[in-house]
Design a protein around this motif. Structure first.
Motif: not given
Ligand SMILES: [Zn+2]
Length: 315
Positions: A39, A57, A59
């Motif tokens: 992102c 995000c 991640y």
């Protein structure tokens, strides 16, 4: 700004453990701080073992994910030693040499590492040569002289572009080509030299289309002045790569791998005047953490690598 250790003691200090290696990779990969690959967010939490957790995000990633060092179960320290060794050997290294120096258990690992490092030596989308350039083809391998315009047995054709510098040769580009036809030469040359620059070749018919591509094409013909040495820079490069392939690699290079070897040679040649080996090490690491998506795909094509590997280790 490039920062890198200069001496062996600095090197051992800088990269004394895995954390230090990871921190260095992070500095080279994200000079302005972490960027989430998914992102592009910059906020993160630090997790154990060098993992990053993106706050934007969720991640989770690591500094090695998506780089040449991904999926390697060996310590980064060993990779750093490998890169130091590879960039400190003026004439390149063999898999056997790397295996010995690093104390690697298998020849296959050393071979795979060398090939990965060679791929990092190609700068994706690298700039094309400019200025005055000599272009010529040369045959590599085999014993009998080849015939131009078609393949010769046991030989492969390499296109050479050598930039003229104030003193001798500037930078070079090398490319394996299928034949010396106009179509092949033109498409290869477009990846090697910027249109608009001056290209010197001999009178071979395959070069007649260069003007139409926008090159300032100059044909050098045999004369009293130049004798048979029409293209001294390109000829010199041809002699050097042949000697290198014979010397460092005992002429045992498979044609299917030749492009990687040519990339390695180009990497070394174009940086031969760089006084600092440390800078060379930095360039290699920089390219290893900024792999082009195509290179990443190649690296994960394990099957292909394995096939090549078994081919070479039997040869
Ligand atoms: Zn993110």
């Amino acid at each position: 700004m490039a920062d890198y250790p200069e001496t062996i003691l600095e090197f051992r200090d800088w990269f004394a453990d895995e954390d230090k290696c990871r921190e260095y990779l992070a500095r080279v990969r994200w000079p302005d701080g972490f960027v989430c690959p998914r992102c592009q967010g910059r906020e993160y939490w630090n997790m154990k073992r060098g993992l990053y957790w993106c706050r934007g995000c969720d991640y989770q990633t690591s500094v090695t994910a998506g780089t040449l060092f991904a999926d390697s179960h060996k310590p980064l320290r060993l990779w750093f030693e490998a890169m130091r060794y590879v960039t400190n050997q003026k004439y390149g290294v063999s898999a056997l040499g790397l295996k010995r120096v690093l104390g690697l258990g298998s020849y296959d690992t050393a071979w795979t590492w060398l090939h990965k490092l060679r791929r990092a030596m190609v700068r994706p989308g690298r700039d094309r040569l400019q200025g005055e350039i000599e272009v010529d083809e040369t045959f590599v391998g085999g014993v009998r002289p080849g015939k131009r315009g078609r393949g010769a047995e046991g030989k492969t054709l390499v296109l050479i572009a050598a930039q003229a510098a104030q003193k001798g040769i500037g930078r070079i580009r090398l490319k394996q080509i299928e034949d010396a036809s106009g179509a092949t030469l033109e498409s290869a040359l477009l990846t090697m030299a910027e249109p608009g620059c001056r290209i010197r070749t001999d009178g071979w018919q395959g070069y007649t289309g260069l003007k139409a591509l926008g090159y300032d094409h100059q044909v050098i013909r045999e004369s009293k002045d130049v004798g048979e040495n029409l293209l001294p820079l390109a000829n010199r490069v041809a002699a050097l790569i042949k000697r290198w392939l014979l010397g460092t690699h005992q002429g045992a290079v498979q044609f299917s791998h030749l492009d990687y070897y040519l990339d390695e040679y180009t990497f070394r040649f174009n940086r031969r005047t760089s006084r600092s080996r440390g800078l060379l090490f930095y360039r290699l690491i920089d390219q290893a953490v900024h792999l082009h998506p195509i290179q990443r795909v190649e690296l994960t094509e394990k099957a292909a690598v394995d096939a090549k590997k078994s081919q070479e280790s039997t040869g």
